[in-house]
Design an enzyme around this catalytic site. Structure first.
Site, PDB file in Angstrom:
ATOM      1  N   GLY A 213       0.829  -1.193   0.000  1.00 18.37           N
ATOM      2  CA  GLY A 213       0.000   0.000   0.000  1.00 18.37           C
ATOM      3  C   GLY A 213       0.864   1.244   0.000  1.00 18.37           C
ATOM      4  O   GLY A 213       2.050   1.205   0.341  1.00 18.37           O
ATOM      5  N   CYS A 214       0.272   2.367  -0.369  1.00 17.12           N
ATOM      6  CA  CYS A 214       1.047   3.607  -0.474  1.00 17.12           C
ATOM      7  C   CYS A 214       1.505   4.103   0.900  1.00 17.12           C
ATOM      8  O   CYS A 214       2.696   4.373   1.110  1.00 17.12           O
ATOM      9  CB  CYS A 214       0.245   4.668  -1.214  1.00 17.12           C
ATOM     10  SG  CYS A 214      -1.426   4.949  -0.600  1.00 17.12           S
TER      11      CYS A 214
END
Length: 313
Positions: free
Chosen positions: A114-115
Site C-alpha cells: 500500500g502507499c
C-alpha cells in the site's frame, strides 16, 4: 519474445498508469479487452491464463476472484495491487528493498504494498530489525496523500470543487493498512494511523514522530539516520537524505510522476526527539511504479527499467 501482460482493472487510476508505462516498452506485449468484455468472466479468465504476468488493479474481493480464475497449470504469475493478499501466507510482499530482489524475482504471487505502508515500513522496518527501535513501541503515523489515491469518486469531488481543501479520515481506527504495517515491520501492536487527503493530485508525506528519550535503549537521531543510510546504500529507488537542514517539505500541485522515495530523519539538538519522514508519489512508489519495479524483477529485467526516478538522483 515479449512478456505477455494482462492488467485486470486497467480502467482505474493505477491500471491506467501501469499501462501507460508499459505501452512503449518492447519487452512487453499487453493483452487488452474491449470495454464491453472487461467485466465478462469468460473473457477475463482467458486473458488471465494467457498472460505471463497478470497485474490486478481491482477492489479486494474482485482481486481474490481473479486469482481463482487462474488455472495453476497456466503458469501465470500475479502482481496484486489491491490489499487483498498483503498479509496472506504464500504471497511475497512486493517491497524489494525490504524483502530482497531475489525473493520477488522468484515469486509466483506478489502483493504490491500500500502507499501509506510503503512510507511507514521504509522508515520503521529497517530500524526495528537493527534493534534501534523497539518492536513493542506504540507507533503513531501521521500522513497526507494526494487525492488520486482515493479512487474515482474522490477524484471527481476534488476536481469538481465539491471536496474541501483538507480531508481527514480513518476515525474508526480500523484502516485496512493497519495489518500490513504491523506484520511487515515486525511490531507487537497495531500502529495509530492518522491519514488525510490534501488538494494535490499526487504525492504523499508519511511521518512517524518519536520520543527517543523515552525508549529503553535511548537511541539517537544520528544513529537512526546512519542506519537507514546504510540499509538503503546502493538503492536507485530509495534515498536517505542525510542533510537535516530542510525547514519544510512540499507536495506540489503540478508534480510529475516519480517512482522513488525520499527518507528524512529530523532530530532536535539533543537527538532525543525525532520526526521520521517519507516523501513519495502515492501513484509511483506507492502504486504503479512499485508494480512496474516488481514486474521487471519477475521478468528478469533491470529492476529500474522504465521507472521515473527524479528525486532519487
Amino acid at each position: 519474445m515479449p512478456h505477455k501482460i494482462f492488467i485486470d482493472g486497467a480502467a482505474g487510476t493505477t491500471g491506467l498508469e501501469i499501462a501507460e508505462r508499459l505501452a512503449p516498452r518492447s519487452e512487453f506485449s499487453l493483452i487488452t479487452l474491449d470495454d464491453d468484455r472487461r467485466k465478462d468472466a469468460g473473457a477475463r479468465r482467458e486473458a488471465l491464463n494467457e498472460a505471463d504476468v497478470a497485474i490486478l488493479c481491482l477492489p479486494d474481493d474482485a482481486a481474490r476472484e481473479a486469482v481463482e480464475l487462474i488455472d495453476p497449470a497456466s503458469g501465470t504469475r500475479v502482481i496484486d495491487a489491491s490489499s487483498a493478499h498483503r498479509t496472506t501466507e504464500g504471497w511475497c510482499y512486493g517491497f524489494p528493498e525490504l524483502v530482497g530482489t531475489e525473493r520477488v524475482a522468484d515469486a509466483r504471487r506478489v502483493s504490491n504494498p500500500g502507499c501509506y505502508p510503503t512510507g511507514f515500513l521504509g522508515l520503521i522496518a529497517p530500524l526495528v530489525r537493527a534493534g534501534l527501535l523497539p518492536a513493542d513501541w506504540p507507533y503513531t503515523v501521521n500522513a497526507v496523500s494526494g487525492y488520486s489515491g482515493g479512487g474515482k469518486a474522490l477524484v471527481e469531488r476534488y476536481e469538481s470543487g465539491e471536496a474541501p481543501g483538507f480531508r481527514a479520515y480513518g476515525y474508526d481506527l480500523a484502516h485496512k493498512h493497519l495489518p500490513e504495517m504491523k506484520a511487515h515491520a515486525g511490531l507487537d501492536h497495531p500502529v495509530l494511523f492518522a491519514p488525510a487527503v490534501v488538494p494535490v493530485y499526487r504525492g504523499m508525506i508519511v511521518e512517524v514522530p518519536l520520543h527517543l528519550g523515552a525508549m529503553p535503549n535511548d537511541p539517537h537521531a544520528d544513529a537512526l539516520r546512519g542506519a537507514l543510510a546504510e540499509f538503503y546504500e546502493g538503492s536507485q529507488v530509495v534515498k536517505v537524505r542525510t542533510d537535516p537542514a530542510q525547514k519544510e517539505l512540499l507536495l506540489e500541485s503540478g508534480a510529475e510522476p516519480d517512482d522513488s522515495m525520499e527518507l528524512f530523519v529530523f532530530g532536535n539538538e539533543g537527538g532525543w526527539n525525532v520526526r521520521l519522514v517519507a516523501r513519495l508519489d502515492n501513484l509511483g512508489k506507492g502504486a504503479s511504479g512499485a508494480a512496474v519495479q516488481n514486474l521487471n524483477l519477475l521478468c528478469g529485467l533491470p529492476e529500474t527499467a522504465g521507472l521515473k526516478l527524479g528525486s532519487a538522483q
